[in-house]
Design an enzyme around this catalytic site. Structure first.
Site, short mmCIF file in Angstrom:
data_model
loop_
_atom_site.label_atom_id
_atom_site.label_comp_id
_atom_site.label_asym_id
_atom_site.label_seq_id
_atom_site.Cartn_x
_atom_site.Cartn_y
_atom_site.Cartn_z
N HIS A 18 0.85 -1.21 0.00
CA HIS A 18 0.00 0.00 0.00
C HIS A 18 0.88 1.25 0.00
O HIS A 18 0.66 2.18 -0.78
CB HIS A 18 -0.91 0.00 1.23
CG HIS A 18 -1.94 -1.10 1.22
ND1 HIS A 18 -3.29 -0.87 1.21
CD2 HIS A 18 -1.81 -2.43 1.20
CE1 HIS A 18 -3.95 -2.01 1.17
NE2 HIS A 18 -3.07 -2.99 1.18
N ASP A 115 -6.53 4.56 3.36
CA ASP A 115 -7.23 3.35 2.96
C ASP A 115 -7.80 2.52 4.12
O ASP A 115 -8.91 2.04 4.00
CB ASP A 115 -6.46 2.47 1.98
CG ASP A 115 -5.04 2.13 2.43
OD1 ASP A 115 -4.33 1.48 1.65
OD2 ASP A 115 -4.68 2.52 3.54
N GLN A 336 13.00 -6.27 -7.10
CA GLN A 336 12.07 -7.02 -7.96
C GLN A 336 11.86 -6.36 -9.32
O GLN A 336 11.93 -7.01 -10.36
CB GLN A 336 10.73 -7.19 -7.25
CG GLN A 336 9.64 -7.79 -8.13
CD GLN A 336 8.42 -8.23 -7.37
OE1 GLN A 336 8.53 -9.09 -6.50
NE2 GLN A 336 7.27 -7.65 -7.68
N GLY A 374 -6.18 -13.31 0.71
CA GLY A 374 -7.00 -12.12 0.48
C GLY A 374 -7.26 -11.80 -0.99
O GLY A 374 -7.60 -12.67 -1.80
N ASP A 375 -7.01 -10.53 -1.31
CA ASP A 375 -7.33 -10.04 -2.66
C ASP A 375 -6.48 -10.69 -3.75
O ASP A 375 -6.82 -10.64 -4.93
CB ASP A 375 -7.14 -8.52 -2.70
CG ASP A 375 -5.68 -8.18 -2.45
OD1 ASP A 375 -5.13 -8.61 -1.43
OD2 ASP A 375 -5.08 -7.52 -3.30
C1 AWU Z 1 -2.03 -4.23 -1.95
C2 AWU Z 1 -1.59 -5.28 -0.96
O1 AWU Z 1 -0.24 -5.57 -1.19
C3 AWU Z 1 0.25 -6.49 -0.22
O2 AWU Z 1 1.60 -6.41 -0.39
P1 AWU Z 1 2.66 -7.46 -0.88
O3 AWU Z 1 3.96 -7.01 -0.36
O4 AWU Z 1 2.22 -8.82 -0.55
O5 AWU Z 1 2.63 -7.43 -2.46
P2 AWU Z 1 2.73 -6.35 -3.58
O6 AWU Z 1 1.46 -5.56 -3.64
O7 AWU Z 1 3.12 -7.12 -4.77
O8 AWU Z 1 3.88 -5.32 -3.17
C4 AWU Z 1 5.18 -5.77 -2.99
C5 AWU Z 1 6.10 -4.66 -3.45
O9 AWU Z 1 7.38 -4.88 -2.89
C6 AWU Z 1 8.36 -5.04 -3.91
N1 AWU Z 1 9.29 -6.09 -3.49
C7 AWU Z 1 8.86 -7.14 -2.76
C8 AWU Z 1 9.77 -8.08 -2.33
C9 AWU Z 1 11.15 -7.93 -2.67
O10 AWU Z 1 12.04 -8.72 -2.32
N2 AWU Z 1 11.52 -6.85 -3.42
C10 AWU Z 1 10.62 -5.93 -3.84
O11 AWU Z 1 10.99 -4.98 -4.53
C11 AWU Z 1 7.59 -5.44 -5.16
O12 AWU Z 1 8.29 -5.00 -6.33
C12 AWU Z 1 6.27 -4.68 -4.97
O13 AWU Z 1 6.39 -3.36 -5.43
C13 AWU Z 1 -0.44 -7.82 -0.42
O14 AWU Z 1 -0.20 -8.29 -1.72
C14 AWU Z 1 -1.91 -7.65 -0.29
O15 AWU Z 1 -2.58 -8.84 -0.71
C15 AWU Z 1 -2.42 -6.52 -1.13
O16 AWU Z 1 -3.72 -6.23 -0.74
#
Ligand code: AWU
Length: 458
Positions: A18, A115, A336, A374-375
């Site tokens: 978020h 949110d 990522q 979840g979503d």
């Molecule tokens: C909305 C909410 O987002 C939550 O966050 P979550 O971290 O799981 O996933 P992403 O939304 O993909 O966000 C993850 C973010 O972290 C970044 N990243 C992650 C791991 C890593 O090693 N390196 C990175 O750069 C990735 O590129 C992305 O931008 C849950 O999904 C939830 O279900 C959803 O409602």
């Protein structure tokens, strides 16, 4: 407003998915001269500095996390605590209300974007500030789960039977839930989610009391779901568009780049499950064995499974030896977006978090969808069913478990040259990637979004 720009305070749910989404939008609005006061946890502030593209317009304001019994000291976001403790992060955010009121009184923004803090609409109304519920979760998920057309008493909840099928006037789609998913989502809806109120009650208050609802999506992809929300909640829905994340200006970690450079273009599977997902050890091993059995090179960035300190102690027997030089498993944060852009990466096994999907949609990677909670489940149905841009890993109808064979089967479906599904998802993904990256699309959405915000101030 001096030069037709405005000042927006941002206060997103303290989950990186978020927080990241709100930062992406902040960058797009600051690019147009609007002022942003971004309220966020202290450690996240320093992590976000490099991604704040307009430090002269976006001010990152650290908000200390109040003490909450049971919340480990130093925890700030959902990435710092296991899933069962996420409500404590919410309780901590609820306890920041006096601090947020102090900041809003001083900052005097035109809008506050939020949110999950259900008390913000009432607070901002008292301060004559417009509140916008900016949802990182898709409108399809919101409409499906909250299903406003079916009134239920406050003390009632959506049962798993209710959730197996979409509500009557929900847009025609591929979204249906399996028994284990309906059970999980029904439990999630009634789950206490901070300060003693349930997740669904919190969402209802947010939706009912805010001045407008906004989603990070576009009409072309999710228009029917946005219309459903607007009609059912009798609430203005304004779309920010896909808010395609800027490619990060940083360079890829040298060690990871060296690993990926060793492989042919488009041959490597990248597997990552966001910042929150913790698998149990069995499923963690099934996932890795599934990647191994594809015979393809793979790079997995995963948190250690539940109850395990280090990734290395959770790897399957003999795994490291068997995949030496072909398979790599990281237990820490990786870049990522940069990995997804690397030419050797041709397949993304994703948990379907909305941030990861936004990033994936603008790459050429074939998509394998393996939602966790979840979503993410409804995101997977949308991507694999409605849009057909990826293939979902099969799971047990009742127990919701996936197997190594299921992982391998889904990867082969999108990677094997003799698979007809491969071409179909590739074409659909190409169509959407080209649409999302098309000249002027993003600008037209953000400009329309800004116009709608102006109208709210008239
Ligand atoms: C909305 C909410 O987002 C939550 O966050 P979550 O971290 O799981 O996933 P992403 O939304 O993909 O966000 C993850 C973010 O972290 C970044 N990243 C992650 C791991 C890593 O090693 N390196 C990175 O750069 C990735 O590129 C992305 O931008 C849950 O999904 C939830 O279900 C959803 O409602």
């Amino acid at each position: 407003m001096a030069d037709n720009t405005f000042h927006i305070a941002m206060y997103p749910w303290f989950a990186l998915g978020h927080l990241t989404s709100f930062l992406h939008l902040s960058n797009k609005l600051a690019e147009r001269g609007h002022k942003i006061s971004f309220l966020l946890p202290p450690k996240t502030k320093s992590n976000f500095e490099p991604f704040n593209l307009y430090p002269n317009l976006i001010t990152l304001i650290p908000i200390d996390i109040p003490h909450v019994d049971g919340l480990p000291p130093g925890s700030e976001t959902t990435a710092d605590v296991p899933f069962p403790l996420h409500p404590l992060i919410m309780t901590a955010m609820d306890l920041t209300q006096p601090t947020i009121e102090f900041h809003l009184r001083n900052l005097k923004p035109h809008f506050v974007f939020f949110d999950f803090t259900h008390w913000l609409p009432a607070l901002s109304r008292k301060l004559n500030i417009k509140s916008v519920h900016y949802y990182t979760i898709s409108p399809a998920t919101v409409g499906y789960l909250l299903r406003p057309e079916i009134k239920i008493a406050d003390n009632k909840i959506r049962t798993e039977v209710d959730l197996m099928n979409p509500p009557p006037s929900f847009p025609r789609s591929s979204i249906k839930l399996r028994a284990h998913e309906a059970r999980h989502l029904a439990a999630g809806a009634k789950r206490e989610f901070g300060s003693g109120i349930s997740f669904s009650q919190r969402q209802w208050i947010c939706f009912s009391e805010c001045d407008a609802v906004s989603f990070k999506t576009c009409t072309e992809m999710e228009g029917p779901y946005c219309n459903y929300i607007e009609k059912q909640f009798c609430k203005k829905v304004i779309l920010a568009g896909p808010v395609v994340p800027e490619p990060p200006s940083l360079v890829l970690d040298q060690e990871i780049e060296r690993i990926l450079d060793n492989f042919e273009e488009g041959s490597v599977i990248f597997c990552a499950f966001g910042t929150e997902c913790l698998l149990n050890k069995d499923q963690f091993q099934e996932l890795l064995l599934g990647l191994e059995s594809t015979g393809l090179p793979f790079f997995a960035a995963l948190k250690p499974p539940i109850g395990v300190e280090k990734i290395e102690s959770a790897l399957p027997e003999g795994f490291q030896e068997r995949v030496k030089g072909r398979g790599f498993v990281y237990g820490d944060w990786v870049q990522q977006q940069l990995i997804l852009q690397h030419p050797s990466v041709g397949c993304f096994v994703t948990h379907c978090g909305s941030g990861s999907l936004s990033e994936a949609m603008v790459t050429k990677c074939q998509l394998v969808l393996l939602p966790n909670v979840g979503d993410q489940i409804i995101n997977a149905r949308l991507m694999g069913g409605d849009l057909k841009v990826g293939v979902e890993v099969e799971k047990g109808e009742e127990d919701g478990l996936f197997s190594k064979n299921g992982v391998c089967k889904a990867v082969k479906a999108v990677m094997n040259n003799d698979s007809e599904v491969k071409e179909e998802v590739k074409q659909n993904h190409t169509k959407w990637r080209e649409f999302l990256l098309s000249q002027g699309l993003e600008d037209s959405y953000i400009d329309g979004f800004v116009q709608k915000l102006h109208e709210m101030l008239l």
